[in-house]
Design a protein around this motif. Structure first.
Motif, mmCIF file in Angstrom:
data_model
loop_
_atom_site.group_PDB
_atom_site.id
_atom_site.type_symbol
_atom_site.label_atom_id
_atom_site.label_comp_id
_atom_site.label_asym_id
_atom_site.label_seq_id
_atom_site.Cartn_x
_atom_site.Cartn_y
_atom_site.Cartn_z
ATOM 1 N N GLY A 57 -44.647 62.469 -57.987
ATOM 2 C CA GLY A 57 -43.835 62.716 -56.792
ATOM 3 C C GLY A 57 -42.422 63.143 -57.147
ATOM 4 O O GLY A 57 -41.857 64.059 -56.538
ATOM 5 N N LEU A 58 -41.832 62.488 -58.159
ATOM 6 C CA LEU A 58 -40.486 62.862 -58.594
ATOM 7 C C LEU A 58 -40.476 64.271 -59.174
ATOM 8 O O LEU A 58 -39.567 65.073 -58.896
ATOM 9 N N VAL A 59 -41.480 64.592 -59.985
ATOM 10 C CA VAL A 59 -41.540 65.926 -60.585
ATOM 11 C C VAL A 59 -41.780 66.981 -59.514
ATOM 12 O O VAL A 59 -41.214 68.089 -59.568
ATOM 13 N N LEU A 60 -42.626 66.682 -58.533
ATOM 14 C CA LEU A 60 -42.942 67.646 -57.486
ATOM 15 C C LEU A 60 -41.683 68.059 -56.718
ATOM 16 O O LEU A 60 -41.552 69.210 -56.292
ATOM 17 N N TRP A 61 -40.743 67.125 -56.550
ATOM 18 C CA TRP A 61 -39.498 67.436 -55.847
ATOM 19 C C TRP A 61 -38.764 68.572 -56.562
ATOM 20 O O TRP A 61 -38.272 69.510 -55.925
ATOM 21 N N THR A 62 -38.706 68.504 -57.885
ATOM 22 C CA THR A 62 -37.990 69.548 -58.632
ATOM 23 C C THR A 62 -38.810 70.830 -58.719
ATOM 24 O O THR A 62 -38.251 71.933 -58.692
ATOM 25 N N VAL A 63 -40.133 70.720 -58.839
ATOM 26 C CA VAL A 63 -40.971 71.917 -58.948
ATOM 27 C C VAL A 63 -40.868 72.755 -57.673
ATOM 28 O O VAL A 63 -40.744 73.989 -57.733
ATOM 29 N N LYS A 64 -40.913 72.115 -56.520
ATOM 30 C CA LYS A 64 -40.840 72.846 -55.256
ATOM 31 C C LYS A 64 -39.497 73.558 -55.111
ATOM 32 O O LYS A 64 -39.418 74.700 -54.656
ATOM 33 N N ARG A 65 -38.426 72.884 -55.500
ATOM 34 C CA ARG A 65 -37.097 73.455 -55.293
ATOM 35 C C ARG A 65 -36.716 74.445 -56.385
ATOM 36 O O ARG A 65 -35.907 75.341 -56.148
ATOM 37 N N ARG A 66 -37.314 74.314 -57.573
ATOM 38 C CA ARG A 66 -37.014 75.288 -58.626
ATOM 39 C C ARG A 66 -37.519 76.678 -58.238
ATOM 40 O O ARG A 66 -36.894 77.687 -58.555
ATOM 41 N N ALA A 67 -38.661 76.721 -57.539
ATOM 42 C CA ALA A 67 -39.216 78.010 -57.130
ATOM 43 C C ALA A 67 -38.311 78.736 -56.140
ATOM 44 O O ALA A 67 -38.421 79.947 -55.972
ATOM 45 N N LYS A 68 -37.423 78.009 -55.482
ATOM 46 C CA LYS A 68 -36.547 78.613 -54.476
ATOM 47 C C LYS A 68 -35.142 78.906 -55.005
ATOM 48 O O LYS A 68 -34.302 79.413 -54.264
ATOM 49 N N LEU A 69 -34.887 78.535 -56.273
ATOM 50 C CA LEU A 69 -33.558 78.762 -56.820
ATOM 51 C C LEU A 69 -33.314 80.250 -57.040
ATOM 52 O O LEU A 69 -34.212 80.988 -57.477
#
Length: 559
Positions: free
Chosen positions: A384-396
């Protein structure tokens, strides 16, 4: 002017009217709640889950961390061991108002004792020692260590902070976890269907699939373990009912006695009296509960005429922690009270819930089931913690230069997940490498864990994110895999020797360390091979008035 007004009106009529914003549904609201309740204290939750998971084998870890205590194929007799230890404590803890003896059992072939120093308050008032059940004397050869009990205490107390602060923080994190579980079930409408769907190498989709599968796999367990964790300290977190029902301090003390099932300690009379044979009292308890089911022997006011001996039943085979005990008169050995039932329905309900949380009632198979499902819960929090960064990295806009908040969360994830494994392994390394006669040796084992953990955080902050993940996962794999080798080099109880001797505590822990090392190596290899998909370039916008094809093209680009 009239012609221009007509043209403006016609152009306005040609423009499509803006759709009214749709109201947020319950799932959207629950999604935000799920994300933020899981993130804000997710690092504490991960540490609580992982240390709580290994605590199901805390007794075995404690044995591994005291290799000087010999392997015993048969459990020593608790009655004989208690009598020998009580005799030793007359010298070792002379003048103490209370002795507590933990006789040997199936999971603890060694014995231990603790006592209170007279006239000393606080933590410094308590002393403890490991004792040889065959002689009752202090096992001087056993190294000083907190053993697996440290992981158990850290699970809800944390460290380097007052105990009450740690428990309040643990309770807050647990409440956040309960909110995250409930909101997660509401958010994922196809969560049970997605449990049977896992797509490898799909980036964000794979992380979401893993998170869903791990969540559903142990959902009843996760709900139970979270709720019962709050129940264990319910009178601390919600004291208002207790305060409303019981007006005076005496009434509250009596309620606690009924809840905990322990009688009040008698005051010393000042008249010396010799303690009656303790082994006779323990044998009465063995005849009542079974030979190996004596949990604890507490002797109050030893050497005084008002001395009492309370023998508490062990927790094996009982799905309740409600105290069952026999109370004896210390000077004569006469049975004063036998308590085999709970004080009431409320106390028994709490005892059952606490027992479900601790899992001490089960045999080895049940403890392994607890361990595996709890490990899945740990992975659920981590994904869950990793998913937070994975989702937002794609939008950077530029993934190589993220904004500070994203950068900080990503580094904390690396240190909390990959770093904690290295830190816990570091404590086991310190147990084998620190000098045996070192002052405050047990404390320095713990210091070593946090020093290593801090070093992993510094490494995560200094390295690119993917490299930090790969390097720390490989470091964790190496630290875990080399521990059995270190054990074989520094003790006579290596893996092969333990297998030949049938010592499954040492052999089982070494094999578990190798299995966890393999898991870390697999994660490191997969992380190193992963290549994020190239970001899809937005389609060029058509000229003004581009016609009906403009909207589908822009929608596809947005996807």
């Amino acid at each position: 002017m009239e012609w221009r007004s007509v043209r403006v009106i016609r152009q306005s009529a040609d423009k499509p009217a803006k759709a009214a914003p749709q109201p947020r549904g319950i799932r959207q609201a629950m999604s935000d709640l799920h994300i933020w309740s899981g993130l804000l204290l997710g690092w504490f939750l991960y540490a609580m889950f992982l240390t709580g998971t290994v605590s199901y084998f805390k007794d075995e870890i404690s044995q591994w961390m005291r290799p000087e205590l010999p392997h015993q194929a048969q459990v020593p007799d608790a009655a004989q061991a208690t009598a020998l230890i009580a005799r030793e404590l007359q010298t070792l803890a002379a003048g103490s108002p209370q002795w507590t003896i933990n006789p040997p059992d199936a999971r603890n072939p060694g014995a231990s004792a603790s006592w209170r120093k007279p006239g000393v308050e606080g933590r410094a008032a308590f002393q403890n020692a490991s004792l040889d059940p065959a002689t009752g004397r202090q096992a001087a050869a056993a190294r000083e260590t907190r053993g697996g009990d440290f992981f158990y205490r850290f699970h809800f107390n944390f460290h380097y902070m007052p105990v009450l602060w740690g428990r309040w923080l643990a309770g807050l994190a647990t409440m956040f976890m309960l909110v995250a579980i409930v909101s997660g079930v509401i958010t994922h409408k196809k969560i049970f269907i997605d449990f049977f769907t896992f797509r490898w190498g799909k980036g964000q989709r794979s992380w979401l699939d893993a998170h869903n599968a791990l969540s559903v796999f142990g959902l009843p367990f996760h709900v139970m373990i979270t709720y019962t964790g709050l129940v264990t300290l319910m009178t601390m977190y919600m004291p208002w009912g207790d305060q409303a029902a019981y007006k005076t301090q005496a009434e509250r003390q009596q309620a606690r006695v009924q809840m905990n099932g322990t009688p009040p300690t008698p005051k010393p009379s000042g008249q010396p009296a010799e303690l009656a044979p303790v082994d006779d009292m323990v044998r009465q308890a063995q005849a009542r509960w079974g030979r190996d089911n004596v949990g604890r022997v507490t002797i109050a006011n030893p050497g005084d005429a008002s001395a009492s001996v309370r023998i508490t039943r062990g927790e094996d085979g009982r799905v309740s922690t409600s105290a069952q005990f026999l109370l004896f008169e210390g000077s004569t050995g006469r049975l004063l009270q036998a308590k085999d039932t709970s004080a009431g329905g409320a106390a028994e309900t709490r005892g059952v819930l606490v027992a479900l949380h601790l899992g001490r009632f089960g045999d080895t198979v049940v403890r392994w089931l607890y361990f595996l499902v709890s490990l899945a819960g740990t992975a659920m929090v981590g994904t869950g913690l990793v998913l937070w960064t994975v989702k937002r990295r794609a939008k950077l806009t530029d993934p190589e230069k993220p904004y500070f908040g994203f950068w900080l969360v990503e580094r904390l994830n690396i240190a909390a997940i990959a770093g904690l494994s290295i830190a816990m392994a570091g404590m086991l390394w310190a147990n084998r490498l620190l000098p045996l006669d070192m002052a405050q040796r047990a404390a320095w084992e713990i210091h070593a864990m946090f020093i290593v953990w801090g070093a992993t955080l510094a490494w995560a902050m200094a390295r690119p994110a993917k490299r930090a993940w790969v390097e720390l996962l490989w470091a964790g794999a190496a630290a875990l895999a080399l521990l059995p080798l270190l054990n074989a080099l520094t003790t006579e109880r290596g893996l092969l020797a333990s297998l030949r001797a049938g010592d499954w505590v040492f052999a089982g822990l070494d094999l578990t360390l190798l299995a966890l090392a393999a898991l870390h190596a697999m994660l490191a290899a997969r992380t190193a091979r992963h290549k994020p998909k190239a970001r899809r370039q937005a389609a060029p916008a058509e000229p003004s008035g581009g016609g009906p094809m403009a909207e589908p093209v822009l929608q596809e680009a947005a996807r």
